[in-house]
Design an enzyme around this catalytic site. Structure first.
Site, PDB file in Angstrom:
ATOM      1  CG  ASP A  79      -2.341   1.132   1.069  1.00 32.19           C
ATOM      2  OD1 ASP A  79      -2.145   1.583  -0.115  1.00 32.19           O
ATOM      3  OD2 ASP A  79      -2.954   1.010   2.056  1.00 32.19           O
ATOM      4  CE  LYS A  80       0.170   7.677  -2.501  1.00 31.03           C
ATOM      5  NZ  LYS A  80      -1.319   8.269  -2.878  1.00 31.03           N
ATOM      6  CG  HIS A  81      -0.561   7.610   4.051  1.00 29.56           C
ATOM      7  ND1 HIS A  81      -2.214   7.549   4.290  1.00 29.56           N
ATOM      8  CD2 HIS A  81      -0.072   9.037   4.491  1.00 29.56           C
ATOM      9  CE1 HIS A  81      -2.346   8.871   4.778  1.00 29.56           C
ATOM     10  NE2 HIS A  81      -1.162   9.349   5.264  1.00 29.56           N
ATOM     11  CB  SER A  82      -0.267  10.967  -0.373  1.00 24.60           C
ATOM     12  OG  SER A  82      -0.133  12.445  -0.646  1.00 24.60           O
ATOM     13  CB  THR A 119      -8.496   8.469  -2.389  1.00 24.00           C
ATOM     14  OG1 THR A 119      -7.016   9.163  -2.463  1.00 24.00           O
ATOM     15  CG2 THR A 119      -8.467   7.416  -3.661  1.00 24.00           C
ATOM     16  NE  ARG A 167      -3.740  14.452  16.573  1.00 28.91           N
ATOM     17  CZ  ARG A 167      -3.364  14.086  15.280  1.00 28.91           C
ATOM     18  NH1 ARG A 167      -3.951  12.844  14.917  1.00 28.91           N
ATOM     19  NH2 ARG A 167      -2.464  14.614  14.378  1.00 28.91           N
ATOM     20  CB  SER A 182      -3.269   9.572  13.144  1.00 29.41           C
ATOM     21  OG  SER A 182      -4.319   9.616  12.375  1.00 29.41           O
ATOM     22  CE  LYS A 186      -6.188   6.621   9.393  1.00 34.32           C
ATOM     23  NZ  LYS A 186      -5.910   7.613  10.221  1.00 34.32           N
ATOM     24  CE  LYS A 187      -2.574   3.862   4.117  1.00 28.01           C
ATOM     25  NZ  LYS A 187      -3.520   3.546   3.096  1.00 28.01           N
TER      26      LYS A 187
END
Length: 434
Positions: A79-82, A119, A167, A182, A186-187
């Protein structure tokens, strides 16, 4: 254990133990910890910090506050996260391209936040497509299409959902420790075997300077690796939109041009690099260059587009979307050009202001309950260094009403600076962090 004792420990500058952080995360999840205690905890972390080991412990505690997925698939789960930007529709291209390279991508994504697009909102511009699916459906789509881009269920890292809301109203969003926990909780709950992070810097990013972006990238990479998920990061530029369009349906169109029409540009370039890093880290390929070549191959021969089409159909979208995607995407009622007021060169683009202008058009949310108009936004946006003459277009504006278009056009003029000297154009990628 007692929430007050844990908060007092933070106040003194001591890092709570792994067990204490696990207890606190469960308390966030089950309601044992009050909102006041959650806010005090967040402020304590923000002011005192947790250090590297504490950051890892909090990340794992928040991951374990809910369900963690496990996979039994004939390929690596990646997977990827931005960290967020404008005109950034990489996920829509990267996920199917990785699937075409025999990886599996269970991508749990989010909606628009502030000036940045989400997304899920982009995908839902495709008629009929639903990103809110059950776990069994999610698994079925990943197995059949190789990728699925969906929203998180209530069972994925519920402690993060609770703490994030606190927060947001206690001025503790910027904490490096809390940001890291955070994102990664999740990832990691998605059961990944490899992750790549795209940490943005520039006017359209949350991290405005390369130095801040590098610091966040290092924290994310170190924490994820210590938590057992092989992870690398790219620090990339967001001083201008990544793609030439901003807005949900318009960004889907940008992704489809890469997937189906062989378009290149920064969007394709960054997608190929991120994919190459992931494939190399997962030992699917010998090295990053080999991984990038494989990404180019599946994008150019149509295999990535086929995977995207299978995912769209499995999520309720049109069965033949990739064959005639222009027909399916919504169009705004008002489409017009915003013209330059003077001649010169584009010296700066205020990405945050452009992103907020999309929100003003109705393409984003002021509050969580707002309904999005997926057809609105900007296309054909000029880039840094472009020469424009007075009266030539800076971009094409897509709006629901003329009066809204008039108002937003003024924001566009403010967001795009025209000057007399060629600017220093930042590189697309500053560095890799491993």
């Amino acid at each position: 254990m007692d929430a007050r004792a844990i908060i007092a420990k933070l106040r003194r500058g001591d890092v709570p133990s792994r067990d204490e952080l696990a207890w606190f995360a469960q308390g966030l999840s089950n309601g044992t910890v009050s909102d006041a205690q959650a806010g005090a905890f967040a402020m304590g972390v923000c002011l005192r910090g947790l250090g590297e080991e504490g950051r890892v412990a909090l990340t794992l505690a928040m991951r374990d506050s809910g369900e963690s997925l496990k996979w039994d698939l004939p390929g690596p789960v990646l997977d990827k996260h931005s960290t967020g930007g404008i005109g950034d529709c990489v996920s829509l291209v990267l996920a199917p391209a990785l699937a075409a390279c025999d990886a599996f991508v269970p991508m749990i994504s989010g909606r628009g936040l502030g000036h940045t697009g989400g997304t899920l909102d982009k995908l839902e511009a495709i008629p009929g497509l639903c990103t809110d699916v059950s776990e069994s459906t999610f698994r079925g789509i990943v197995e059949a299409a190789g990728c699925a881009i969906v929203g998180a269920t209530a069972d994925i890292a519920p402690a993060d959902k609770r703490l994030y809301a606190v927060r947001d109203v206690t001025a503790t969003v910027e904490s490096l420790d809390l940001i890291t926990a955070s994102i990664l909780s999740k990832k990691l709950a998605a059961g990944l075997e490899g992750l790549v992070l795209d940490v943005k810097t520039g006017s359209g990013a949350f991290m405005k300077t390369p130095r801040d972006a590098r610091t966040l990238a290092a924290a994310l990479v170190n924490t994820a690796n210590m938590a057992g998920c092989p992870t690398s990061a790219i620090v990339s530029d967001m001083s201008q939109p990544l793609a030439g369009s901003l807005g949900n349906a318009l960004e889907v169109a940008e992704a489809m041009r890469v997937l189906c029409d062989g378009s290149g540009g920064p969007l394709a370039e960054l997608t190929v690099l991120l994919g190459g890093v992931l494939l190399a880290n997962a030992t699917v390929t010998q090295d990053i260059d080999d991984g990038m070549q494989r990404m180019v191959s599946v994008l150019s021969d149509g295999r990535a587009a086929e995977c995207f089409g299978r995912m769209v159909a499995a999520m309720g979208g049109p069965v033949h979307f990739t064959q005639n995607w222009q027909r399916f995407l919504p169009e705004a009622i008002v489409i017009r050009e915003v013209l330059a007021l003077q001649s010169g060169v584009v010296t700066a683009i205020n990405g945050e202001l452009l992103g907020l202008a999309v929100v003003e058009l109705g393409g984003g949310r002021h509050v969580e309950s707002d309904t999005i108009d997926t057809s609105v936004g900007f296309s054909d946006v000029v880039r840094l260094g472009d020469n424009v003459a007075k009266g030539e277009p800076l971009l094409r504006l897509h709006a629901a009403r003329e009066d809204v278009g008039d108002r937003v056009a003024k924001l566009v003029i403010r967001a795009i600076t025209i000057g007399g000297e060629m600017p220093i154009i930042p590189p697309l990628v500053y560095e890799k962090v491993r």
